[in-house]
Design a protein around this motif. Structure first.
Motif, PDB file in Angstrom:
ATOM      1  N   CYS A 276      13.784  20.492   5.412  1.00 29.92           N
ATOM      2  CA  CYS A 276      15.142  19.024   5.794  1.00 29.92           C
ATOM      3  C   CYS A 276      13.993  19.187   7.434  1.00 29.92           C
ATOM      4  CB  CYS A 276      16.196  19.973   6.172  1.00 29.92           C
ATOM      5  SG  CYS A 276      16.468  20.068   4.405  1.00 29.92           S
ATOM      6  N   PHE A 277      14.467  18.410   7.708  1.00 33.32           N
ATOM      7  CA  PHE A 277      13.848  18.412   9.457  1.00 33.32           C
ATOM      8  C   PHE A 277      15.443  17.863  10.404  1.00 33.32           C
ATOM      9  CE2 PHE A 277      10.311  18.019   8.055  1.00 33.32           C
ATOM     10  CZ  PHE A 277       9.635  18.050   9.189  1.00 33.32           C
ATOM     11  N   SER A 278      15.813  18.715  10.881  1.00 37.99           N
ATOM     12  CA  SER A 278      17.498  18.913  11.528  1.00 37.99           C
ATOM     13  C   SER A 278      17.085  19.250  12.729  1.00 37.99           C
ATOM     14  CB  SER A 278      18.406  19.565  10.518  1.00 37.99           C
ATOM     15  OG  SER A 278      19.699  19.552  11.117  1.00 37.99           O
ATOM     16  N   ALA A 279      17.561  18.898  13.623  1.00 41.33           N
ATOM     17  CA  ALA A 279      18.251  19.462  15.287  1.00 41.33           C
ATOM     18  C   ALA A 279      19.040  20.799  15.105  1.00 41.33           C
ATOM     19  CB  ALA A 279      19.105  18.359  15.508  1.00 41.33           C
TER      20      ALA A 279
ATOM     21  N   TYR B 199       0.998  -1.237  -0.120  1.00 36.97           N
ATOM     22  CA  TYR B 199      -0.079   0.298   0.263  1.00 36.97           C
ATOM     23  C   TYR B 199       1.431   0.958   0.273  1.00 36.97           C
ATOM     24  CZ  TYR B 199      -3.222  -3.430   1.334  1.00 36.97           C
ATOM     25  OH  TYR B 199      -4.033  -4.290   1.367  1.00 36.97           O
ATOM     26  N   VAL B 200       1.830   1.114   0.086  1.00 35.19           N
ATOM     27  CA  VAL B 200       2.913   2.176   0.116  1.00 35.19           C
ATOM     28  C   VAL B 200       3.824   2.989  -1.306  1.00 35.19           C
ATOM     29  CG1 VAL B 200       4.978   1.399   1.607  1.00 35.19           C
ATOM     30  CG2 VAL B 200       4.812   3.616   1.100  1.00 35.19           C
ATOM     31  N   ASP B 201       3.615   3.386  -1.854  1.00 34.33           N
ATOM     32  CA  ASP B 201       4.301   4.109  -2.913  1.00 34.33           C
ATOM     33  C   ASP B 201       5.819   4.196  -2.897  1.00 34.33           C
ATOM     34  OD1 ASP B 201       5.392   4.712  -5.500  1.00 34.33           O
ATOM     35  OD2 ASP B 201       3.998   6.463  -6.053  1.00 34.33           O
ATOM     36  N   VAL B 202       6.578   3.544  -3.184  1.00 33.43           N
ATOM     37  CA  VAL B 202       8.185   3.755  -2.494  1.00 33.43           C
ATOM     38  C   VAL B 202       9.009   3.408  -3.945  1.00 33.43           C
ATOM     39  CG1 VAL B 202      10.077   3.048  -1.510  1.00 33.43           C
ATOM     40  CG2 VAL B 202       8.184   2.120  -0.382  1.00 33.43           C
ATOM     41  N   THR B 203       9.886   4.964  -4.143  1.00 32.14           N
ATOM     42  CA  THR B 203      10.611   4.740  -4.921  1.00 32.14           C
ATOM     43  C   THR B 203      12.312   5.109  -4.569  1.00 32.14           C
ATOM     44  OG1 THR B 203       8.880   6.035  -6.032  1.00 32.14           O
ATOM     45  CG2 THR B 203      11.682   6.418  -7.298  1.00 32.14           C
ATOM     46  N   VAL B 204      12.898   4.035  -4.599  1.00 35.65           N
ATOM     47  CA  VAL B 204      14.612   4.267  -4.071  1.00 35.65           C
ATOM     48  C   VAL B 204      15.144   4.980  -5.474  1.00 35.65           C
ATOM     49  CG1 VAL B 204      16.544   2.513  -3.912  1.00 35.65           C
ATOM     50  CG2 VAL B 204      13.720   1.987  -3.153  1.00 35.65           C
ATOM     51  N   HIS B 205      16.118   6.114  -5.069  1.00 30.02           N
ATOM     52  CA  HIS B 205      17.013   6.871  -5.686  1.00 30.02           C
ATOM     53  C   HIS B 205      18.031   6.521  -5.275  1.00 30.02           C
ATOM     54  CE1 HIS B 205      13.492   9.989  -6.492  1.00 30.02           C
ATOM     55  NE2 HIS B 205      12.869   9.234  -5.731  1.00 30.02           N
ATOM     56  N   PRO B 206      19.368   5.746  -6.768  1.00 24.07           N
ATOM     57  CA  PRO B 206      19.978   6.210  -6.602  1.00 24.07           C
ATOM     58  C   PRO B 206      21.445   7.309  -5.861  1.00 24.07           C
ATOM     59  CG  PRO B 206      19.934   6.207  -9.541  1.00 24.07           C
ATOM     60  CD  PRO B 206      18.250   6.263  -7.775  1.00 24.07           C
ATOM     61  N   HIS B 207      21.138   8.215  -6.115  1.00 20.76           N
ATOM     62  CA  HIS B 207      21.649   9.346  -5.377  1.00 20.76           C
ATOM     63  C   HIS B 207      20.820  10.310  -5.193  1.00 20.76           C
ATOM     64  CE1 HIS B 207      21.735  10.916  -9.817  1.00 20.76           C
ATOM     65  NE2 HIS B 207      21.944   9.088 -10.299  1.00 20.76           N
ATOM     66  N   ILE B 208      21.607  11.560  -4.937  1.00 19.81           N
ATOM     67  CA  ILE B 208      20.928  12.617  -4.043  1.00 19.81           C
ATOM     68  C   ILE B 208      20.327  14.046  -5.510  1.00 19.81           C
ATOM     69  CG2 ILE B 208      22.701  14.437  -3.980  1.00 19.81           C
ATOM     70  CD1 ILE B 208      19.592  14.037  -1.718  1.00 19.81           C
ATOM     71  N   GLU B 209      21.043  13.535  -6.592  1.00 20.29           N
ATOM     72  CA  GLU B 209      20.737  14.218  -7.472  1.00 20.29           C
ATOM     73  C   GLU B 209      19.309  13.781  -8.408  1.00 20.29           C
ATOM     74  OE1 GLU B 209      21.379  17.257  -8.718  1.00 20.29           O
ATOM     75  OE2 GLU B 209      23.122  17.095  -7.396  1.00 20.29           O
TER      76      GLU B 209
ATOM     77  N   LEU C 216      21.017  15.025   8.404  1.00 21.49           N
ATOM     78  CA  LEU C 216      20.930  14.936   6.511  1.00 21.49           C
ATOM     79  C   LEU C 216      22.721  15.863   6.515  1.00 21.49           C
ATOM     80  CD1 LEU C 216      17.945  17.080   6.637  1.00 21.49           C
ATOM     81  CD2 LEU C 216      18.008  14.563   5.053  1.00 21.49           C
ATOM     82  N   PRO C 217      22.664  15.983   5.421  1.00 25.27           N
ATOM     83  CA  PRO C 217      24.276  16.133   4.766  1.00 25.27           C
ATOM     84  C   PRO C 217      24.030  18.386   5.124  1.00 25.27           C
ATOM     85  CG  PRO C 217      24.017  14.864   3.222  1.00 25.27           C
ATOM     86  CD  PRO C 217      22.741  14.314   3.681  1.00 25.27           C
ATOM     87  N   GLU C 218      25.454  18.816   5.212  1.00 27.86           N
ATOM     88  CA  GLU C 218      25.129  19.691   5.531  1.00 27.86           C
ATOM     89  C   GLU C 218      24.791  20.689   4.436  1.00 27.86           C
ATOM     90  OE1 GLU C 218      25.179  23.430   7.299  1.00 27.86           O
ATOM     91  OE2 GLU C 218      25.226  21.922   8.838  1.00 27.86           O
ATOM     92  N   GLU C 219      25.233  19.886   3.194  1.00 27.23           N
ATOM     93  CA  GLU C 219      25.181  20.632   1.701  1.00 27.23           C
ATOM     94  C   GLU C 219      23.689  20.786   1.096  1.00 27.23           C
ATOM     95  OE1 GLU C 219      25.896  16.751   0.550  1.00 27.23           O
ATOM     96  OE2 GLU C 219      27.443  17.775   2.371  1.00 27.23           O
ATOM     97  N   ILE C 220      22.942  20.120   2.313  1.00 34.00           N
ATOM     98  CA  ILE C 220      21.750  19.749   2.011  1.00 34.00           C
ATOM     99  C   ILE C 220      20.486  20.758   2.855  1.00 34.00           C
ATOM    100  CG2 ILE C 220      19.739  18.488   2.157  1.00 34.00           C
ATOM    101  CD1 ILE C 220      21.340  16.254   1.144  1.00 34.00           C
ATOM    102  N   ILE C 221      20.954  21.048   4.704  1.00 30.58           N
ATOM    103  CA  ILE C 221      20.715  21.772   5.010  1.00 30.58           C
ATOM    104  C   ILE C 221      20.668  23.162   4.878  1.00 30.58           C
ATOM    105  CG2 ILE C 221      20.772  22.768   7.143  1.00 30.58           C
ATOM    106  CD1 ILE C 221      20.768  19.591   8.114  1.00 30.58           C
ATOM    107  N   ALA C 222      22.307  23.665   4.077  1.00 28.65           N
ATOM    108  CA  ALA C 222      22.631  25.337   3.582  1.00 28.65           C
ATOM    109  C   ALA C 222      21.740  25.498   2.729  1.00 28.65           C
ATOM    110  CB  ALA C 222      23.866  25.052   3.559  1.00 28.65           C
TER     111      ALA C 222
END
Length: 148
Positions: free
Chosen positions: A77-80, A54-64, A106-112
């Motif tokens: 982004c959810f981050s402390a 019942y869940v639609d899951v997509t697996v991505h090979p990389h962030i791009e 999360l990687p810093e470059e995504i948060i930034a």
């Protein structure tokens, strides 16, 4: 429609619980490799119980690949390290809720380069909540604000 993305998840039961939450809310789940487990992992399946169909899951090979799939949507982004409470943030239809790995977030470059919110912690010694709890809190708050 809201989307949930897990960037480099490591622990199968957390991903299984998030998949179950996504199934219950009809929310698409995106997983970005590398994953800390195999999709066929017994613990992953067990945590999702009988809801995987019942869940639609997509697996991505990389962030791009995730970036391409999310064109037109905001990355939240959810981050402390976020400066704004996830409850005060104004969600929009089409937002992508991003959660990082259990060990490093999360990687810093995504948060930034994106909007970042945090789930407030009362106790100064508690760094973060369990990933599946954080994802559920974020998804349900966004849904509440959107009247879903």
């Amino acid at each position: 429609m809201l989307q949930v993305a897990l960037i480099y998840p490591e622990i199968p039961p957390n991903t299984g619980n998030i998949a179950r939450t996504c199934a219950a809310t009809n929310t698409q789940l995106h997983l970005v490799e590398p994953l800390g487990f195999e999709i066929s992992d017994r613990q992953l399946k067990r945590a999702g119980i009988d809801y995987w169909e019942y869940v639609d899951v997509t697996v991505h090979p990389h962030i791009e690949s995730l970036r391409e799939a999310s064109k037109g949507g905001r990355w939240i982004c959810f981050s402390a390290r976020g400066s704004q409470s996830f409850r005060e943030f104004q969600y929009q239809d089409g937002d992508w809720l991003l959660f990082g790995s259990e060990s490093s977030g999360l990687p810093e470059e995504i948060i930034a380069n994106n909007l970042t919110v945090q789930i407030p912690m009362e106790h100064p010694k508690v760094r973060s909540l369990n990933l599946s709890v954080s994802a559920a809190l974020g998804l349900f708050e966004a849904r509440r604000q959107l009247g879903l």
